[in-house]
Design a protein around this motif. Structure first.
Motif, PDB file in Angstrom:
ATOM      1  N   GLY A  88      41.537  74.495 -32.316  1.00  0.00           N
ATOM      2  CA  GLY A  88      41.610  74.117 -30.917  1.00  0.00           C
ATOM      3  C   GLY A  88      41.625  72.611 -30.743  1.00  0.00           C
ATOM      4  O   GLY A  88      41.292  71.846 -31.655  1.00  0.00           O
ATOM      5  N   PRO A  89      41.990  72.147 -29.569  1.00  0.00           N
ATOM      6  CA  PRO A  89      42.147  70.706 -29.326  1.00  0.00           C
ATOM      7  C   PRO A  89      40.840  69.921 -29.362  1.00  0.00           C
ATOM      8  O   PRO A  89      40.851  68.713 -29.515  1.00  0.00           O
ATOM      9  N   LYS A  90      39.689  70.602 -29.214  1.00  0.00           N
ATOM     10  CA  LYS A  90      38.423  69.881 -29.184  1.00  0.00           C
ATOM     11  C   LYS A  90      37.883  69.558 -30.573  1.00  0.00           C
ATOM     12  O   LYS A  90      36.852  68.888 -30.709  1.00  0.00           O
ATOM     13  N   THR A 220      35.341  82.837 -13.958  1.00  0.00           N
ATOM     14  CA  THR A 220      35.300  81.504 -14.575  1.00  0.00           C
ATOM     15  C   THR A 220      33.864  81.005 -14.593  1.00  0.00           C
ATOM     16  O   THR A 220      33.570  79.902 -14.145  1.00  0.00           O
ATOM     17  N   GLY A 221      32.958  81.806 -15.148  1.00  0.00           N
ATOM     18  CA  GLY A 221      31.538  81.493 -15.097  1.00  0.00           C
ATOM     19  C   GLY A 221      30.968  80.955 -16.389  1.00  0.00           C
ATOM     20  O   GLY A 221      31.638  80.266 -17.172  1.00  0.00           O
ATOM     21  N   ASP A 222      29.699  81.291 -16.639  1.00  0.00           N
ATOM     22  CA  ASP A 222      28.938  80.725 -17.752  1.00  0.00           C
ATOM     23  C   ASP A 222      29.578  81.000 -19.113  1.00  0.00           C
ATOM     24  O   ASP A 222      29.667  80.109 -19.961  1.00  0.00           O
ATOM     25  N   ILE A 223      29.984  82.244 -19.336  1.00  0.00           N
ATOM     26  CA  ILE A 223      30.535  82.580 -20.652  1.00  0.00           C
ATOM     27  C   ILE A 223      31.824  81.814 -20.900  1.00  0.00           C
ATOM     28  O   ILE A 223      32.065  81.306 -22.008  1.00  0.00           O
ATOM     29  N   GLN A 224      32.654  81.706 -19.883  1.00  0.00           N
ATOM     30  CA  GLN A 224      33.903  80.973 -20.054  1.00  0.00           C
ATOM     31  C   GLN A 224      33.638  79.507 -20.386  1.00  0.00           C
ATOM     32  O   GLN A 224      34.299  78.929 -21.261  1.00  0.00           O
ATOM     33  N   LEU A 225      32.681  78.893 -19.701  1.00  0.00           N
ATOM     34  CA  LEU A 225      32.360  77.489 -19.959  1.00  0.00           C
ATOM     35  C   LEU A 225      31.757  77.309 -21.352  1.00  0.00           C
ATOM     36  O   LEU A 225      32.076  76.355 -22.071  1.00  0.00           O
ATOM     37  N   THR A 226      30.872  78.214 -21.738  1.00  0.00           N
ATOM     38  CA  THR A 226      30.283  78.148 -23.073  1.00  0.00           C
ATOM     39  C   THR A 226      31.356  78.277 -24.146  1.00  0.00           C
ATOM     40  O   THR A 226      31.362  77.546 -25.142  1.00  0.00           O
ATOM     41  N   LEU A 227      32.265  79.211 -23.925  1.00  0.00           N
ATOM     42  CA  LEU A 227      33.349  79.410 -24.872  1.00  0.00           C
ATOM     43  C   LEU A 227      34.173  78.138 -25.025  1.00  0.00           C
ATOM     44  O   LEU A 227      34.489  77.711 -26.144  1.00  0.00           O
ATOM     45  N   ALA A 228      34.495  77.523 -23.899  1.00  0.00           N
ATOM     46  CA  ALA A 228      35.347  76.333 -23.930  1.00  0.00           C
ATOM     47  C   ALA A 228      34.651  75.149 -24.599  1.00  0.00           C
ATOM     48  O   ALA A 228      35.284  74.358 -25.304  1.00  0.00           O
ATOM     49  N   GLN A 229      33.344  75.029 -24.403  1.00  0.00           N
ATOM     50  CA  GLN A 229      32.621  73.861 -24.880  1.00  0.00           C
ATOM     51  C   GLN A 229      32.135  73.990 -26.315  1.00  0.00           C
ATOM     52  O   GLN A 229      32.008  72.984 -27.021  1.00  0.00           O
ATOM     53  N   ARG A 230      31.885  75.216 -26.781  1.00  0.00           N
ATOM     54  CA  ARG A 230      31.198  75.380 -28.062  1.00  0.00           C
ATOM     55  C   ARG A 230      31.931  76.243 -29.086  1.00  0.00           C
ATOM     56  O   ARG A 230      31.465  76.374 -30.217  1.00  0.00           O
ATOM     57  N   VAL A 231      33.035  76.825 -28.702  1.00  0.00           N
ATOM     58  CA  VAL A 231      33.762  77.718 -29.610  1.00  0.00           C
ATOM     59  C   VAL A 231      35.155  77.143 -29.868  1.00  0.00           C
ATOM     60  O   VAL A 231      35.829  76.728 -28.913  1.00  0.00           O
ATOM     61  N   PRO A 232      35.607  77.095 -31.125  1.00  0.00           N
ATOM     62  CA  PRO A 232      36.926  76.525 -31.428  1.00  0.00           C
ATOM     63  C   PRO A 232      38.075  77.471 -31.074  1.00  0.00           C
ATOM     64  O   PRO A 232      38.757  78.026 -31.938  1.00  0.00           O
ATOM     65  N   VAL A 233      38.287  77.635 -29.777  1.00  0.00           N
ATOM     66  CA  VAL A 233      39.339  78.538 -29.300  1.00  0.00           C
ATOM     67  C   VAL A 233      40.704  77.900 -29.530  1.00  0.00           C
ATOM     68  O   VAL A 233      40.945  76.755 -29.138  1.00  0.00           O
ATOM     69  N   SER A 234      41.612  78.643 -30.166  1.00  0.00           N
ATOM     70  CA  SER A 234      42.955  78.131 -30.434  1.00  0.00           C
ATOM     71  C   SER A 234      43.824  78.172 -29.188  1.00  0.00           C
ATOM     72  O   SER A 234      44.618  77.257 -28.945  1.00  0.00           O
ATOM     73  N   LYS A 252      43.337  80.601 -11.029  1.00  0.00           N
ATOM     74  CA  LYS A 252      42.068  79.923 -11.294  1.00  0.00           C
ATOM     75  C   LYS A 252      41.732  79.955 -12.778  1.00  0.00           C
ATOM     76  O   LYS A 252      41.201  78.984 -13.327  1.00  0.00           O
ATOM     77  N   GLY A 253      42.037  81.091 -13.417  1.00  0.00           N
ATOM     78  CA  GLY A 253      41.791  81.186 -14.852  1.00  0.00           C
ATOM     79  C   GLY A 253      42.634  80.204 -15.644  1.00  0.00           C
ATOM     80  O   GLY A 253      42.141  79.548 -16.576  1.00  0.00           O
ATOM     81  N   ILE A 254      43.892  80.082 -15.281  1.00  0.00           N
ATOM     82  CA  ILE A 254      44.773  79.132 -15.970  1.00  0.00           C
ATOM     83  C   ILE A 254      44.289  77.710 -15.752  1.00  0.00           C
ATOM     84  O   ILE A 254      44.233  76.895 -16.690  1.00  0.00           O
ATOM     85  N   GLU A 255      43.905  77.403 -14.520  1.00  0.00           N
ATOM     86  CA  GLU A 255      43.414  76.063 -14.215  1.00  0.00           C
ATOM     87  C   GLU A 255      42.146  75.742 -15.008  1.00  0.00           C
ATOM     88  O   GLU A 255      41.956  74.616 -15.486  1.00  0.00           O
ATOM     89  N   MET A 256      41.274  76.737 -15.163  1.00  0.00           N
ATOM     90  CA  MET A 256      40.051  76.520 -15.918  1.00  0.00           C
ATOM     91  C   MET A 256      40.352  76.149 -17.362  1.00  0.00           C
ATOM     92  O   MET A 256      39.805  75.186 -17.910  1.00  0.00           O
ATOM     93  N   PHE A 257      41.242  76.915 -18.000  1.00  0.00           N
ATOM     94  CA  PHE A 257      41.574  76.624 -19.394  1.00  0.00           C
ATOM     95  C   PHE A 257      42.260  75.263 -19.509  1.00  0.00           C
ATOM     96  O   PHE A 257      42.056  74.549 -20.498  1.00  0.00           O
ATOM     97  N   ARG A 258      43.041  74.905 -18.523  1.00  0.00           N
ATOM     98  CA  ARG A 258      43.671  73.585 -18.550  1.00  0.00           C
ATOM     99  C   ARG A 258      42.633  72.466 -18.476  1.00  0.00           C
ATOM    100  O   ARG A 258      42.736  71.461 -19.177  1.00  0.00           O
ATOM    101  N   LYS A 259      41.617  72.654 -17.645  1.00  0.00           N
ATOM    102  CA  LYS A 259      40.605  71.613 -17.486  1.00  0.00           C
ATOM    103  C   LYS A 259      39.805  71.398 -18.759  1.00  0.00           C
ATOM    104  O   LYS A 259      39.302  70.295 -19.012  1.00  0.00           O
ATOM    105  N   VAL A 260      39.671  72.452 -19.566  1.00  0.00           N
ATOM    106  CA  VAL A 260      38.901  72.324 -20.810  1.00  0.00           C
ATOM    107  C   VAL A 260      39.827  72.188 -22.025  1.00  0.00           C
ATOM    108  O   VAL A 260      39.395  72.339 -23.160  1.00  0.00           O
ATOM    109  N   ASP A 261      41.105  71.891 -21.766  1.00  0.00           N
ATOM    110  CA  ASP A 261      42.080  71.578 -22.826  1.00  0.00           C
ATOM    111  C   ASP A 261      42.318  72.722 -23.809  1.00  0.00           C
ATOM    112  O   ASP A 261      42.537  72.504 -25.003  1.00  0.00           O
ATOM    113  N   ILE A 262      42.280  73.954 -23.314  1.00  0.00           N
ATOM    114  CA  ILE A 262      42.652  75.103 -24.138  1.00  0.00           C
ATOM    115  C   ILE A 262      44.038  75.561 -23.706  1.00  0.00           C
ATOM    116  O   ILE A 262      44.237  75.914 -22.541  1.00  0.00           O
ATOM    117  N   PRO A 263      45.024  75.541 -24.603  1.00  0.00           N
ATOM    118  CA  PRO A 263      46.385  75.927 -24.203  1.00  0.00           C
ATOM    119  C   PRO A 263      46.479  77.404 -23.840  1.00  0.00           C
ATOM    120  O   PRO A 263      45.825  78.242 -24.454  1.00  0.00           O
TER     121      PRO A 263
END
Length: 365
Positions: A88-90, A220-234, A252-263
């Motif tokens: 993932g990009p992070k 777009t709650g806690d689990i989604q944010l945790t996933l984006a911040q702490r898991v190497p999602v491709s 909203k889901g697409i926008e969320m992934f864009r904000k956390v730099d997950i393609p």
């Protein structure tokens, strides 16, 4: 014997397109080795995405392109696939035993995300990949039932701190439903839910997976944010229906992934049409072309459309999803087409694609 030049062979390979990558085999960097002698033309190709069902057709198309040049030589084409890791990009630390993590998400519930996830995972496996599923919907886990895992079956443990995934239909899986009674509600606050998801993910001994699909809870709650911040999602895949309210939440889901730099690889439109079991008439009960509109708006891709079909629901509820229950049915073939395209899109993210120069040896008597 007719001489064959390097440029002729390269041109022949360049004229053959990979239908899932949507570019030529040469441009995609699939050619590993070419050798020509008086008796044989030897070509070795390696694809970077899951598509074993395509291999015979690709080999046949390439053979037909080279035959006019062969001058009586035998044509020997070896086609393999090797799925690489696409971090993932992070640049987070990778997950042991897993090459790629794909989040399957939806903006709202009731769009068939879990059914799509399990069939997509089975389709990737049918195309030659090693695949696992993490059921991250802590409040309402459903993958156990969909995979036919009996109530009360528990995962084995290792070293007193790891779970071994439960395997069904060739898929490795882990779910909160494996650890608690199915009638026990998860009355937890957000941080507890996020912690449970991370434990399920990190304390499972995943075994050499090409893809781990995470069946996300809606929203777009806690689990989604945790996933984006702490898991190497491709990458992520968004599931929606054509209904306007579902599309609004999918945005909203697409926008969320864009904000956390997950393609976002693309959008899967579920329940796109209802097909009458009596006469075959098709009717767009929830609207038409919604998935295509949102994909166009966000410069992503409509990966595929799936009908509202009774058989898909019945087979999944019975613990034998469509891709394994009827692997050659039109519905299963749709899932496999989506799986191949998603895998190809992820493979395109590799920096090595298109940069590999094959070793070409041409010998003349």
């Amino acid at each position: 014997m007719t001489a064959i030049t390097q440029e002729q062979i390269r041109a022949a390979i360049d004229s053959c397109a990979d239908p899932d990558l949507k570019q030529s085999l040469l441009a995609a960097g699939c050619v590993q080795h070419i050798a020509v002698d008086a008796e044989c033309i030897d070509i070795r190709l390696q694809l970077g995405h899951a598509c074993v069902s395509r291999h015979p057709a690709i080999k046949q198309a390439l053979t037909e392109q080279i035959e006019p040049l062969a001058g009586g030589r035998r044509i020997d084409i070896v086609l393999t696939q090797q799925i690489s890791a696409h971090p993932g990009p992070k640049k987070l630390p990778g997950l042991a035993g897993v090459k790629n993590i794909i989040a399957v998400a939806s903006g709202k519930g009731g769009v068939g995300k879990s059914t799509t996830t399990v069939n997509l995972a089975l389709a990737l496996a049918a195309e030659g990949a090693r695949v696992g599923i993490l059921d991250a919907d802590i409040y309402g886990p459903s993958q156990g039932m969909m995979l036919g895992v009996a109530e009360g079956e528990r995962p084995d443990t290792a070293e007193e701190k790891y779970f071994k995934p439960i395997i069904r239909h060739g898929l490795q899986s882990m779910s909160m439903s494996y650890l608690v009674d199915e009638n026990t509600p998860m009355v937890w606050r957000g941080p507890m839910v996020s912690g449970a998801m991370q434990q399920l993910l990190n304390q499972t001994l995943w075994q050499d997976l090409d893809y781990l699909l995470i069946d996300m809870p809606p929203g777009t709650g806690d689990i989604q944010l945790t996933l984006a911040q702490r898991v190497p999602v491709s990458a992520a895949v968004i599931v929606t229906t054509p209904q306007d309210i579902a599309l609004l939440d999918a945005q909203k889901g697409i926008e969320m992934f864009r904000k956390v730099d997950i393609p976002v690889l693309g959008v899967i439109e579920n329940m796109s049409v209802h097909i009458c079991s009596e006469c075959g008439h098709e009717e767009a009960l929830f609207g038409a072309d919604g998935g295509e509109r949102i994909a166009r708006q966000y410069h992503t891709e409509l990966l595929g459309q799936l009908p509202l079909a009774l058989s898909i629901r019945e087979q999944t509820d019975a613990g034998k999803p469509t891709v394994v229950a009827e692997p050659n049915s039109p519905h299963a073939l749709r899932y496999k087409a989506i799986a191949r395209r998603a895998s190809a899109l992820l493979a395109e993210k590799s920096q090595q694609v298109g940069n590999f120069m094959p070793n070409i040896a041409v010998e003349h008597d």
